[in-house]
Design an enzyme around this catalytic site. Structure first.
Site, short mmCIF file in Angstrom:
data_model
loop_
_atom_site.label_atom_id
_atom_site.label_comp_id
_atom_site.label_asym_id
_atom_site.label_seq_id
_atom_site.Cartn_x
_atom_site.Cartn_y
_atom_site.Cartn_z
N ASP A 11 0.84 -1.21 0.00
CA ASP A 11 0.00 0.00 0.00
C ASP A 11 0.88 1.26 0.00
O ASP A 11 0.82 2.08 0.90
CB ASP A 11 -0.92 0.00 1.22
CG ASP A 11 -0.15 -0.08 2.54
OD1 ASP A 11 -0.75 0.30 3.58
OD2 ASP A 11 1.02 -0.49 2.55
N ASP A 16 6.83 0.99 1.93
CA ASP A 16 6.62 -0.01 0.87
C ASP A 16 7.56 0.29 -0.30
O ASP A 16 8.19 -0.60 -0.86
CB ASP A 16 5.19 0.04 0.35
CG ASP A 16 4.14 -0.15 1.43
OD1 ASP A 16 3.90 0.81 2.18
OD2 ASP A 16 3.57 -1.25 1.53
N ASN A 40 -2.49 2.49 3.50
CA ASN A 40 -1.97 3.82 3.85
C ASN A 40 -2.82 4.93 3.23
O ASN A 40 -2.99 6.01 3.80
CB ASN A 40 -0.53 3.98 3.36
CG ASN A 40 0.45 3.24 4.23
OD1 ASN A 40 0.32 3.23 5.44
ND2 ASN A 40 1.42 2.60 3.59
N THR A 124 3.25 -6.07 2.19
CA THR A 124 3.64 -5.03 3.16
C THR A 124 2.51 -4.05 3.46
O THR A 124 2.75 -2.94 3.91
CB THR A 124 4.86 -4.26 2.63
OG1 THR A 124 4.55 -3.73 1.32
CG2 THR A 124 6.08 -5.15 2.55
N PHE A 165 -0.98 -1.46 12.35
CA PHE A 165 -1.89 -0.92 11.33
C PHE A 165 -2.33 -1.97 10.30
O PHE A 165 -3.52 -2.10 10.02
CB PHE A 165 -1.20 0.25 10.60
CG PHE A 165 -2.02 0.83 9.48
CD1 PHE A 165 -1.77 0.46 8.17
CD2 PHE A 165 -3.05 1.73 9.74
CE1 PHE A 165 -2.53 0.99 7.13
CE2 PHE A 165 -3.81 2.27 8.71
CZ PHE A 165 -3.55 1.89 7.39
N ASN A 166 -1.39 -2.68 9.68
CA ASN A 166 -1.76 -3.60 8.60
C ASN A 166 -2.73 -4.68 9.07
O ASN A 166 -3.66 -5.04 8.35
CB ASN A 166 -0.51 -4.26 8.00
CG ASN A 166 0.30 -3.30 7.15
OD1 ASN A 166 -0.21 -2.30 6.66
ND2 ASN A 166 1.59 -3.59 7.01
N HIS A 238 9.51 0.38 8.19
CA HIS A 238 9.02 -0.97 8.52
C HIS A 238 9.20 -1.99 7.38
O HIS A 238 9.76 -3.06 7.57
CB HIS A 238 7.52 -0.91 8.84
CG HIS A 238 7.12 0.07 9.89
ND1 HIS A 238 7.20 -0.19 11.25
CD2 HIS A 238 6.60 1.32 9.78
CE1 HIS A 238 6.75 0.86 11.92
NE2 HIS A 238 6.38 1.79 11.07
N ASP A 239 8.67 -1.67 6.21
CA ASP A 239 8.43 -2.69 5.19
C ASP A 239 9.65 -3.38 4.61
O ASP A 239 9.57 -4.57 4.26
CB ASP A 239 7.58 -2.09 4.05
CG ASP A 239 6.18 -1.75 4.52
OD1 ASP A 239 5.52 -0.91 3.89
OD2 ASP A 239 5.73 -2.34 5.53
O1 RIB Z 1 2.38 -0.30 10.71
C1 RIB Z 1 3.26 -0.04 9.65
C2 RIB Z 1 2.72 -0.56 8.37
O2 RIB Z 1 1.52 0.13 8.03
C3 RIB Z 1 3.66 -0.32 7.17
O3 RIB Z 1 3.48 -1.36 6.23
C4 RIB Z 1 3.18 0.97 6.60
O4 RIB Z 1 3.47 1.11 5.20
C5 RIB Z 1 1.69 0.82 6.79
O5 RIB Z 1 1.19 0.02 5.73
CA CA Z 2 2.93 -0.76 3.92
#
Ligand code: RIB
Ligand code: CA
Length: 315
Positions: A11, A16, A40, A124, A165-166, A238-239
């Site tokens: 996203d 990403d 996102n 991701t 979040f994901n 993160h990704d």
């Molecule tokens: O929590 C972080 C994740 O949520 C990452 O993948 C960021 O791109 C969002 O998608």
């Molecule tokens: Ca992401």
């Protein structure tokens, strides 16, 4: 060396995008498809971002539009982190190929069906596309070699106290994935918040002196803006962990655990609940990535960006 066929699902999203830099730069991967998912930002925004990132990096695989919303919940976006476009900051090239006529799930199934070797999915964003692939095309499941995700966290959340979040966005999708029996690698916040890129790292990125590195430096400078406001000392990128834990597992600490997804909890919906004490009596279903050598992470980002020394596109 035989390359591993991979599907990049995400996203984008600054992190990403940086994950896809690592994927494109790796000699180990043959990128077969790129699929967008709402997360996102809205699906329209993550899809155009995915197409622009592919044009920038020279990823010539088909790009397909994925899920408009999570399987059951209403979509939530993260404009505070990624801006209104989902990839605010540096100007980007226009797409250099048409969007696939296939929806993401059908493109994923086609790639997997036609592949001579098992395909790795690197997801991701919210896991909606992956879950819908397993529902709509169960016949391809045995040809998915591994799924590597950024998502979850065995100690804390970032969108709620318990959920990342994901997974928060689409816990039902994650539940399907975590119960699929497919080899699964989970890069949760435990490792990804240690994959932090600090302002004093930024000059080293910008100093590489090619177009992609300049744009990545711009992404980092934008992406750091919000975490700085809430107390981080850098940008938690993160990704890329979901890519690097496949290409460079030696820089990580990992542990096989039984992990389940909380769907009902008033305060815990979307939590990835890891069984460290064996009380579930269930065999591990996930390789949890729990720590990273941050200095090596930065070194590998610099190395990956040099792979684009001879590339420049019209913007
Ligand atoms: O929590 C972080 C994740 O949520 C990452 O993948 C960021 O791109 C969002 O998608
Ligand atoms: Ca992401």
């Amino acid at each position: 060396m035989d390359k591993i066929p991979v599907i990049l699902d995400g996203d984008p999203g600054h992190d990403d995008a940086i994950a896809w830099v690592f994927a494109k730069a790796s000699p180990k991967f043959d990128i077969k498809a790129v699929t967008s998912v709402a997360g996102n930002q809205t699906i329209e925004k993550t899809t155009i971002n995915a197409r622009r990132i592919c044009a920038l990096l020279g990823i010539d695989a088909p790009v397909a539009r994925g899920a408009v919303k999570p399987m059951t919940a209403d979509p939530v976006t993260a404009g505070n982190w990624h801006g209104d476009s989902g990839l605010d900051g540096p100007a980007m090239p226009e797409p250099d190929q048409e969007l696939s006529e296939l929806p993401a799930v059908d493109l994923m199934a086609k790639v997997i069906r036609e592949s001579e070797t098992p395909v790795t999915i690197i997801a991701t964003g919210p896991q909606t596309n992956v879950a819908q692939l397993l529902i709509a095309h169960p016949e391809v499941k045995d040809k998915i070699g591994k799924i590597s995700i950024m998502g979850g966290g065995v100690t804390h959340g970032n969108w709620s106290p318990a959920a990342e979040f994901n997974i928060f966005e689409d816990p039902e999708a994650a539940w399907i994935e975590f119960h699929s029996g497919i080899p699964l690698q989970m890069c949760g916040l435990d490792v990804t918040e240690r994959a932090i890129i600090r302002p004093d790292d930024f000059p080293r990125i910008r100093g590489i002196g090619n177009q992609v590195a300049d744009i990545v430096a711009g992404w980092l400078e934008f992406f750091y803006r919000y975490p700085m406001e809430i107390g981080y000392d850098g940008a938690p990128v993160h990704d890329p962990c979901a890519v690097l834990s496949l290409t460079h597992p030696e820089i990580f600490k990992m542990q096989d655990l039984y992990v389940d997804i909380e769907l009902e909890g008033e305060y815990t919906r979307g939590e990835t609940v890891a069984d460290f004490i064996g009380s579930s009596g269930k065999r591990p279903n996930v390789t949890c990535v729990l720590d990273i050598d941050r200095d090596r992470y930065i070194d590998l980002l610099v190395e990956a960006l040099h792979a684009f020394d001879c590339r420049e596109v019209k913007i």
